[in-house]
Design a protein around this motif. Sequence first.
Motif, PDB file in Angstrom:
ATOM      1  N   LYS A  20       0.798  -1.074  -0.091  1.00 24.36           N
ATOM      2  CA  LYS A  20      -0.099   0.120  -0.093  1.00 24.36           C
ATOM      3  C   LYS A  20       0.935   1.108   0.050  1.00 24.36           C
ATOM      4  CE  LYS A  20      -0.542   0.046   4.989  1.00 24.36           C
ATOM      5  NZ  LYS A  20      -1.579  -0.080   6.046  1.00 24.36           N
ATOM      6  N   GLY A  21       0.355   2.316  -0.369  1.00 24.20           N
ATOM      7  CA  GLY A  21       1.238   3.480  -0.454  1.00 24.20           C
ATOM      8  C   GLY A  21       0.361   4.676  -0.763  1.00 24.20           C
ATOM      9  N   THR A  22       0.937   5.925  -0.745  1.00 18.39           N
ATOM     10  CA  THR A  22       0.560   7.133  -1.305  1.00 18.39           C
ATOM     11  C   THR A  22       1.229   7.644  -2.238  1.00 18.39           C
ATOM     12  OG1 THR A  22       1.928   8.248   0.521  1.00 18.39           O
ATOM     13  CG2 THR A  22      -0.287   7.612   1.116  1.00 18.39           C
ATOM     14  N   ILE A  23       0.835   8.628  -3.116  1.00 14.57           N
ATOM     15  CA  ILE A  23       1.571   9.261  -4.203  1.00 14.57           C
ATOM     16  C   ILE A  23       1.777  10.762  -3.678  1.00 14.57           C
ATOM     17  CG2 ILE A  23       1.593  10.078  -6.733  1.00 14.57           C
ATOM     18  CD1 ILE A  23       1.709   7.086  -6.315  1.00 14.57           C
ATOM     19  N   THR A  24       2.779  11.230  -3.777  1.00  9.48           N
ATOM     20  CA  THR A  24       3.037  12.718  -3.360  1.00  9.48           C
ATOM     21  C   THR A  24       3.590  13.395  -4.375  1.00  9.48           C
ATOM     22  OG1 THR A  24       5.082  12.044  -2.100  1.00  9.48           O
ATOM     23  CG2 THR A  24       3.112  12.274  -0.871  1.00  9.48           C
ATOM     24  N   ASP A  25       3.444  14.915  -4.467  1.00 12.74           N
ATOM     25  CA  ASP A  25       4.055  15.716  -5.452  1.00 12.74           C
ATOM     26  C   ASP A  25       5.408  16.278  -4.739  1.00 12.74           C
ATOM     27  OD1 ASP A  25       3.141  17.667  -3.772  1.00 12.74           O
ATOM     28  OD2 ASP A  25       1.571  18.387  -5.249  1.00 12.74           O
ATOM     29  N   ASN A  26       5.992  16.928  -5.911  1.00  9.58           N
ATOM     30  CA  ASN A  26       7.309  17.514  -5.294  1.00  9.58           C
ATOM     31  C   ASN A  26       7.099  18.624  -4.181  1.00  9.58           C
ATOM     32  OD1 ASN A  26       6.254  19.022  -7.306  1.00  9.58           O
ATOM     33  ND2 ASN A  26       7.920  20.030  -7.779  1.00  9.58           N
ATOM     34  N   ASP A  27       6.167  19.005  -3.936  1.00  5.52           N
ATOM     35  CA  ASP A  27       5.733  19.981  -2.677  1.00  5.52           C
ATOM     36  C   ASP A  27       5.189  19.296  -1.424  1.00  5.52           C
ATOM     37  OD1 ASP A  27       6.172  22.214  -4.356  1.00  5.52           O
ATOM     38  OD2 ASP A  27       4.002  22.202  -4.821  1.00  5.52           O
ATOM     39  N   GLY A  28       5.308  17.814  -1.424  1.00  6.56           N
ATOM     40  CA  GLY A  28       4.648  16.957  -0.454  1.00  6.56           C
ATOM     41  C   GLY A  28       3.489  16.773  -0.307  1.00  6.56           C
ATOM     42  N   ASN A  29       2.526  17.244  -1.098  1.00  3.37           N
ATOM     43  CA  ASN A  29       1.112  16.956  -1.155  1.00  3.37           C
ATOM     44  C   ASN A  29       0.789  15.647  -1.331  1.00  3.37           C
ATOM     45  OD1 ASN A  29       0.822  19.771  -0.478  1.00  3.37           O
ATOM     46  ND2 ASN A  29       0.805  20.281  -2.659  1.00  3.37           N
ATOM     47  N   GLU A  30      -0.145  15.077  -0.654  1.00  2.00           N
ATOM     48  CA  GLU A  30      -0.582  13.755  -1.143  1.00  2.00           C
ATOM     49  C   GLU A  30      -1.613  13.926  -2.107  1.00  2.00           C
ATOM     50  OE1 GLU A  30      -3.101  10.464   1.293  1.00  2.00           O
ATOM     51  OE2 GLU A  30      -1.287  10.697   2.148  1.00  2.00           O
ATOM     52  N   VAL A  31      -1.574  13.283  -3.134  1.00  4.04           N
ATOM     53  CA  VAL A  31      -2.451  13.555  -4.423  1.00  4.04           C
ATOM     54  C   VAL A  31      -3.015  12.035  -4.562  1.00  4.04           C
ATOM     55  CG1 VAL A  31      -1.178  15.186  -5.354  1.00  4.04           C
ATOM     56  CG2 VAL A  31      -0.535  12.949  -5.958  1.00  4.04           C
ATOM     57  N   ALA A  32      -2.650  10.925  -4.404  1.00  2.00           N
ATOM     58  CA  ALA A  32      -3.389   9.585  -4.610  1.00  2.00           C
ATOM     59  C   ALA A  32      -2.909   8.831  -3.440  1.00  2.00           C
ATOM     60  CB  ALA A  32      -3.112   9.271  -5.969  1.00  2.00           C
ATOM     61  N   TYR A  33      -3.899   7.682  -3.152  1.00  2.00           N
ATOM     62  CA  TYR A  33      -3.527   6.876  -2.296  1.00  2.00           C
ATOM     63  C   TYR A  33      -3.744   5.175  -3.100  1.00  2.00           C
ATOM     64  CZ  TYR A  33      -4.390   3.166   1.341  1.00  2.00           C
ATOM     65  OH  TYR A  33      -4.101   1.988   2.112  1.00  2.00           O
ATOM     66  N   PHE A  34      -3.149   4.326  -2.591  1.00  2.00           N
ATOM     67  CA  PHE A  34      -3.265   3.061  -3.567  1.00  2.00           C
ATOM     68  C   PHE A  34      -2.978   1.671  -2.663  1.00  2.00           C
ATOM     69  CE2 PHE A  34       1.131   3.556  -4.173  1.00  2.00           C
ATOM     70  CZ  PHE A  34       1.840   2.445  -3.839  1.00  2.00           C
ATOM     71  N   THR A  35      -3.678   0.653  -2.942  1.00  2.00           N
ATOM     72  CA  THR A  35      -3.481  -0.509  -2.090  1.00  2.00           C
ATOM     73  C   THR A  35      -3.616  -1.664  -3.312  1.00  2.00           C
ATOM     74  OG1 THR A  35      -3.820  -1.946  -0.139  1.00  2.00           O
ATOM     75  CG2 THR A  35      -5.750  -0.762  -1.297  1.00  2.00           C
ATOM     76  N   THR A  36      -2.784  -2.609  -3.246  1.00  2.00           N
ATOM     77  CA  THR A  36      -2.954  -3.767  -4.183  1.00  2.00           C
ATOM     78  C   THR A  36      -3.896  -4.700  -3.933  1.00  2.00           C
ATOM     79  OG1 THR A  36      -1.047  -4.961  -3.084  1.00  2.00           O
ATOM     80  CG2 THR A  36      -0.624  -3.817  -4.811  1.00  2.00           C
ATOM     81  N   GLN A  37      -4.509  -5.195  -4.549  1.00  2.00           N
ATOM     82  CA  GLN A  37      -5.716  -6.089  -4.591  1.00  2.00           C
ATOM     83  C   GLN A  37      -5.467  -7.583  -4.582  1.00  2.00           C
ATOM     84  OE1 GLN A  37      -8.695  -4.572  -3.585  1.00  2.00           O
ATOM     85  NE2 GLN A  37      -7.380  -2.815  -3.862  1.00  2.00           N
ATOM     86  N   HIS A  38      -4.594  -7.983  -5.406  1.00  2.00           N
ATOM     87  CA  HIS A  38      -4.310  -9.733  -5.650  1.00  2.00           C
ATOM     88  C   HIS A  38      -2.980  -9.595  -6.215  1.00  2.00           C
ATOM     89  CE1 HIS A  38      -5.211 -13.713  -6.654  1.00  2.00           C
ATOM     90  NE2 HIS A  38      -4.858 -13.351  -7.808  1.00  2.00           N
ATOM     91  N   LEU A  39      -2.044 -10.322  -5.423  1.00  2.00           N
ATOM     92  CA  LEU A  39      -0.814 -10.747  -5.880  1.00  2.00           C
ATOM     93  C   LEU A  39       0.019  -9.551  -6.432  1.00  2.00           C
ATOM     94  CD1 LEU A  39      -1.598 -13.880  -8.111  1.00  2.00           C
ATOM     95  CD2 LEU A  39      -0.791 -13.891  -5.729  1.00  2.00           C
ATOM     96  N   GLY A  40      -0.098  -8.473  -5.573  1.00  2.00           N
ATOM     97  CA  GLY A  40       0.665  -7.437  -5.709  1.00  2.00           C
ATOM     98  C   GLY A  40       0.281  -6.385  -7.018  1.00  2.00           C
ATOM     99  N   GLY A  63       6.108  -4.433   6.548  1.00  2.00           N
ATOM    100  CA  GLY A  63       6.354  -3.066   7.108  1.00  2.00           C
ATOM    101  C   GLY A  63       7.252  -2.307   6.619  1.00  2.00           C
ATOM    102  N   ALA A  64       8.243  -2.711   5.721  1.00  2.00           N
ATOM    103  CA  ALA A  64       9.425  -2.103   5.125  1.00  2.00           C
ATOM    104  C   ALA A  64       8.684  -0.829   4.259  1.00  2.00           C
ATOM    105  CB  ALA A  64      10.284  -3.270   4.459  1.00  2.00           C
ATOM    106  N   GLN A  65       9.443   0.350   4.356  1.00  2.00           N
ATOM    107  CA  GLN A  65       9.020   1.340   3.638  1.00  2.00           C
ATOM    108  C   GLN A  65      10.188   1.846   2.750  1.00  2.00           C
ATOM    109  OE1 GLN A  65       7.787   4.527   6.363  1.00  2.00           O
ATOM    110  NE2 GLN A  65       6.600   3.166   7.591  1.00  2.00           N
ATOM    111  N   PHE A  66       9.786   2.240   1.424  1.00  2.00           N
ATOM    112  CA  PHE A  66      10.652   2.831   0.489  1.00  2.00           C
ATOM    113  C   PHE A  66       9.894   3.730  -0.373  1.00  2.00           C
ATOM    114  CE2 PHE A  66       9.403  -1.332  -0.818  1.00  2.00           C
ATOM    115  CZ  PHE A  66       9.274  -0.948  -2.235  1.00  2.00           C
ATOM    116  N   THR A  67      10.585   4.460  -1.231  1.00  2.00           N
ATOM    117  CA  THR A  67      10.211   5.437  -2.095  1.00  2.00           C
ATOM    118  C   THR A  67      10.664   5.275  -3.427  1.00  2.00           C
ATOM    119  OG1 THR A  67      10.021   7.107  -0.256  1.00  2.00           O
ATOM    120  CG2 THR A  67      10.134   8.014  -2.492  1.00  2.00           C
ATOM    121  N   VAL A  68       9.768   5.411  -4.451  1.00  2.00           N
ATOM    122  CA  VAL A  68      10.095   5.241  -5.976  1.00  2.00           C
ATOM    123  C   VAL A  68       9.625   6.462  -6.536  1.00  2.00           C
ATOM    124  CG1 VAL A  68       9.488   3.819  -8.045  1.00  2.00           C
ATOM    125  CG2 VAL A  68       9.778   2.771  -5.732  1.00  2.00           C
ATOM    126  N   ASP A  69      10.474   6.936  -7.611  1.00  2.00           N
ATOM    127  CA  ASP A  69      10.138   8.107  -8.242  1.00  2.00           C
ATOM    128  C   ASP A  69       9.329   7.550  -9.573  1.00  2.00           C
ATOM    129  OD1 ASP A  69      11.502   9.940  -6.599  1.00  2.00           O
ATOM    130  OD2 ASP A  69      13.428   9.750  -7.765  1.00  2.00           O
TER     131      ASP A  69
END
Length: 187
Positions: A20-40, A63-69
Amino acid sequence: IRSKVAVKAVNVNGLGEDIKGTITDNDGNEVAYFTTQHLGMGAFALVPQEGKTYKANIITSSGAQFTVDLHTAKTSGYTLTLNNAYKDSLYIKISVNDKLLNEHKNSMFYLIAQSGGKVYFTSAAHLSAPVLTTLIPKSRFPTGILQFTLLSATGEPLNERVVFIQQNDNLKLDISSSANSTQPGKK
């Protein structure tokens, strides 16, 4: 243009893993949220803004966290959306942003649908509005994977989407025997 972005998460063993995760813009604003439904696998909607960059902030099931551009959005372009939720029709939506509409107003574009290398649908249209929608009867297509390709006036592929069509054309078998019953090892 509002776009649907697909998510596929694969762990170190090569297997799909739910995240699961969030999408943020370069200003740090959260613009979308997602969670996978099946097999990632999952998806989220995003309306990218010109001049902004976006990151996916991901939390794995352990519980591991990381960021992808995310890739930088183009300043103009087409989106092609297929909706297979209708029982007897495919809903097709082609969208462009204002910049592309103004630069290429009234230019031609083409939509082709093919399955197994055979073309089952073609259509031509003029770019005259930011959104074009249509319904295509599923009865035109065979059971299987159907590939839609949006082409420019010069035949350059712009977008491609696939959809699975399920017709009621399964093999039907009737078995009969002249004997009322059989014994083990008998014909």
